[in-house]
Motif scaffolding. Structure first.
Motif, PDB file in Angstrom:
ATOM      1  N   ILE A  53       0.773  -1.235  -0.038  1.00  0.00           N
ATOM      2  CA  ILE A  53      -0.049  -0.099   0.026  1.00  0.00           C
ATOM      3  C   ILE A  53       0.955   1.163  -0.037  1.00  0.00           C
ATOM      4  O   ILE A  53       1.752   1.151   0.741  1.00  0.00           O
ATOM      5  N   LEU A  54       0.529   2.152  -1.010  1.00  0.00           N
ATOM      6  CA  LEU A  54       1.102   3.685  -0.810  1.00  0.00           C
ATOM      7  C   LEU A  54       0.210   4.441  -0.331  1.00  0.00           C
ATOM      8  O   LEU A  54      -0.735   4.579  -0.642  1.00  0.00           O
ATOM      9  N   LEU A  55       0.908   5.297   0.643  1.00  0.00           N
ATOM     10  CA  LEU A  55       0.189   6.148   1.441  1.00  0.00           C
ATOM     11  C   LEU A  55       0.654   7.473   1.269  1.00  0.00           C
ATOM     12  O   LEU A  55       1.677   7.843   1.340  1.00  0.00           O
ATOM     13  N   THR A  56      -0.304   8.391   0.841  1.00  0.00           N
ATOM     14  CA  THR A  56       0.089   9.983   0.705  1.00  0.00           C
ATOM     15  C   THR A  56      -0.722  10.865   1.127  1.00  0.00           C
ATOM     16  O   THR A  56      -2.136  10.435   1.395  1.00  0.00           O
ATOM     17  N   HIS A  57      -0.668  11.767   1.143  1.00  0.00           N
ATOM     18  CA  HIS A  57      -1.455  13.135   1.827  1.00  0.00           C
ATOM     19  C   HIS A  57      -1.824  14.031   0.457  1.00  0.00           C
ATOM     20  O   HIS A  57      -0.980  14.235  -0.347  1.00  0.00           O
ATOM     21  N   SER A  58      -2.578  15.065   1.023  1.00  0.00           N
ATOM     22  CA  SER A  58      -2.796  16.201  -0.087  1.00  0.00           C
ATOM     23  C   SER A  58      -1.430  17.224  -0.146  1.00  0.00           C
ATOM     24  O   SER A  58      -0.715  17.261   1.025  1.00  0.00           O
ATOM     25  N   PHE A 101       2.811  -1.655  -6.395  1.00  0.00           N
ATOM     26  CA  PHE A 101       1.754  -1.260  -5.235  1.00  0.00           C
ATOM     27  C   PHE A 101       0.434  -1.874  -5.694  1.00  0.00           C
ATOM     28  O   PHE A 101       0.203  -1.645  -6.927  1.00  0.00           O
ATOM     29  N   THR A 102      -0.332  -2.445  -4.638  1.00  0.00           N
ATOM     30  CA  THR A 102      -1.640  -2.909  -4.928  1.00  0.00           C
ATOM     31  C   THR A 102      -2.771  -1.944  -4.633  1.00  0.00           C
ATOM     32  O   THR A 102      -3.915  -2.104  -5.010  1.00  0.00           O
ATOM     33  N   ALA A 103      -2.449  -0.888  -3.891  1.00  0.00           N
ATOM     34  CA  ALA A 103      -3.518   0.025  -3.290  1.00  0.00           C
ATOM     35  C   ALA A 103      -2.884   1.206  -3.222  1.00  0.00           C
ATOM     36  O   ALA A 103      -1.660   1.490  -2.920  1.00  0.00           O
ATOM     37  N   LEU A 104      -3.665   2.373  -3.509  1.00  0.00           N
ATOM     38  CA  LEU A 104      -2.921   3.812  -2.947  1.00  0.00           C
ATOM     39  C   LEU A 104      -3.987   4.358  -1.972  1.00  0.00           C
ATOM     40  O   LEU A 104      -5.424   4.348  -2.343  1.00  0.00           O
ATOM     41  N   LEU A 105      -3.671   4.971  -0.948  1.00  0.00           N
ATOM     42  CA  LEU A 105      -4.474   5.729   0.086  1.00  0.00           C
ATOM     43  C   LEU A 105      -4.090   7.086  -0.035  1.00  0.00           C
ATOM     44  O   LEU A 105      -3.080   7.487   0.054  1.00  0.00           O
ATOM     45  N   VAL A 106      -5.073   8.169  -0.401  1.00  0.00           N
ATOM     46  CA  VAL A 106      -4.930   9.531  -0.416  1.00  0.00           C
ATOM     47  C   VAL A 106      -5.636  10.055   0.780  1.00  0.00           C
ATOM     48  O   VAL A 106      -6.828  10.019   0.730  1.00  0.00           O
ATOM     49  N   MET A 107      -5.041  10.907   1.802  1.00  0.00           N
ATOM     50  CA  MET A 107      -5.808  11.607   2.794  1.00  0.00           C
ATOM     51  C   MET A 107      -5.788  12.895   2.417  1.00  0.00           C
ATOM     52  O   MET A 107      -4.854  13.658   1.946  1.00  0.00           O
ATOM     53  N   ASN A 108      -7.182  13.335   2.435  1.00  0.00           N
ATOM     54  CA  ASN A 108      -7.331  14.701   2.058  1.00  0.00           C
ATOM     55  C   ASN A 108      -7.619  15.626   2.998  1.00  0.00           C
ATOM     56  O   ASN A 108      -8.171  15.159   4.281  1.00  0.00           O
ATOM     57  N   GLU A 109      -7.474  17.101   3.241  1.00  0.00           N
ATOM     58  CA  GLU A 109      -7.969  17.906   4.229  1.00  0.00           C
ATOM     59  C   GLU A 109      -8.125  19.183   3.700  1.00  0.00           C
ATOM     60  O   GLU A 109      -7.844  19.444   2.498  1.00  0.00           O
ATOM     61  N   ASP A 110      -9.280  19.871   4.492  1.00  0.00           N
ATOM     62  CA  ASP A 110      -9.677  21.346   3.818  1.00  0.00           C
ATOM     63  C   ASP A 110      -9.640  21.925   5.215  1.00  0.00           C
ATOM     64  O   ASP A 110      -9.908  21.636   6.374  1.00  0.00           O
ATOM     65  N   ALA A 111      -8.801  23.292   5.259  1.00  0.00           N
ATOM     66  CA  ALA A 111      -8.831  24.156   6.210  1.00  0.00           C
ATOM     67  C   ALA A 111      -8.326  23.550   7.281  1.00  0.00           C
ATOM     68  O   ALA A 111      -8.547  23.759   8.607  1.00  0.00           O
ATOM     69  N   LYS A 112      -7.114  22.858   7.116  1.00  0.00           N
ATOM     70  CA  LYS A 112      -6.458  22.031   8.120  1.00  0.00           C
ATOM     71  C   LYS A 112      -7.052  21.016   8.903  1.00  0.00           C
ATOM     72  O   LYS A 112      -7.048  20.857  10.038  1.00  0.00           O
ATOM     73  N   LYS A 113      -8.293  20.702   8.347  1.00  0.00           N
ATOM     74  CA  LYS A 113      -9.047  19.590   8.882  1.00  0.00           C
ATOM     75  C   LYS A 113      -8.965  18.325   8.157  1.00  0.00           C
ATOM     76  O   LYS A 113      -9.405  18.645   6.843  1.00  0.00           O
TER      77      LYS A 113
END
Length: 144
Positions: A53-58, A101-113
């Motif tokens: 799994i590849l985990l990334t953020h915005s 990689f078999t999956a990609l996880l992307v974590m998003n946020e708006d206004a630091k939440k």
């Protein structure tokens, strides 16, 4: 009945008294068999392939979001945390496929939440989006 030697009837159990349900498919249903053949996740569930799994953020993530991603990478096995560094997903996804990689996880946020976690099965999907609310880091939880 015992004295006369007649065979016993069908016992009254929950299973014998249940009315037939039209939504339950038989195991030899053609559509169900075709769906099992085309299942994208079958190789993972049958242990043919170990999930990677590849985990990334915005982009421009807050320290809270980066910390949450680090916690997720510790909890989920075989997870690699990769910062985005202004790299668009259109470039990131082919690189993830290239590195198996078999999956990609992307974590998003708006206004630091932190508000969304997107899970994409590579290379062809499916993709699911989960809404997150009230995310509390483990160090802020007093009673464990």
């Amino acid at each position: 009945r015992k004295k006369s030697g007649k065979p016993a009837g069908i016992p009254h159990t929950l299973e014998t008294l249940r009315t037939p349900d039209e939504t339950i498919l038989p195991k030899d249903d053609a559509d169900l068999l075709q769906e099992a053949e085309n299942d994208e996740l079958a190789r993972i569930y049958s242990n043919e392939v170990e999930p990677k799994i590849l985990l990334t953020h915005s982009d421009r993530s807050s320290p809270r979001a980066i910390g949450f991603c680090k916690e997720l990478s510790r909890v989920i096995p075989n997870t690699t945390l990769a910062p985005r560094w202004h790299c668009p997903l259109k470039k990131l996804i082919p690189k993830a496929i290239e590195h198996d990689f078999t999956a990609l996880l992307v974590m998003n946020e708006d206004a630091k939440k932190i508000n969304t976690l997107v899970v994409c099965h590579l290379p062809n999907g499916p993709t699911a989006s989960f809404r997150l609310s009230s995310v509390t880091p483990r160090r802020k939880i007093k009673e464990i």
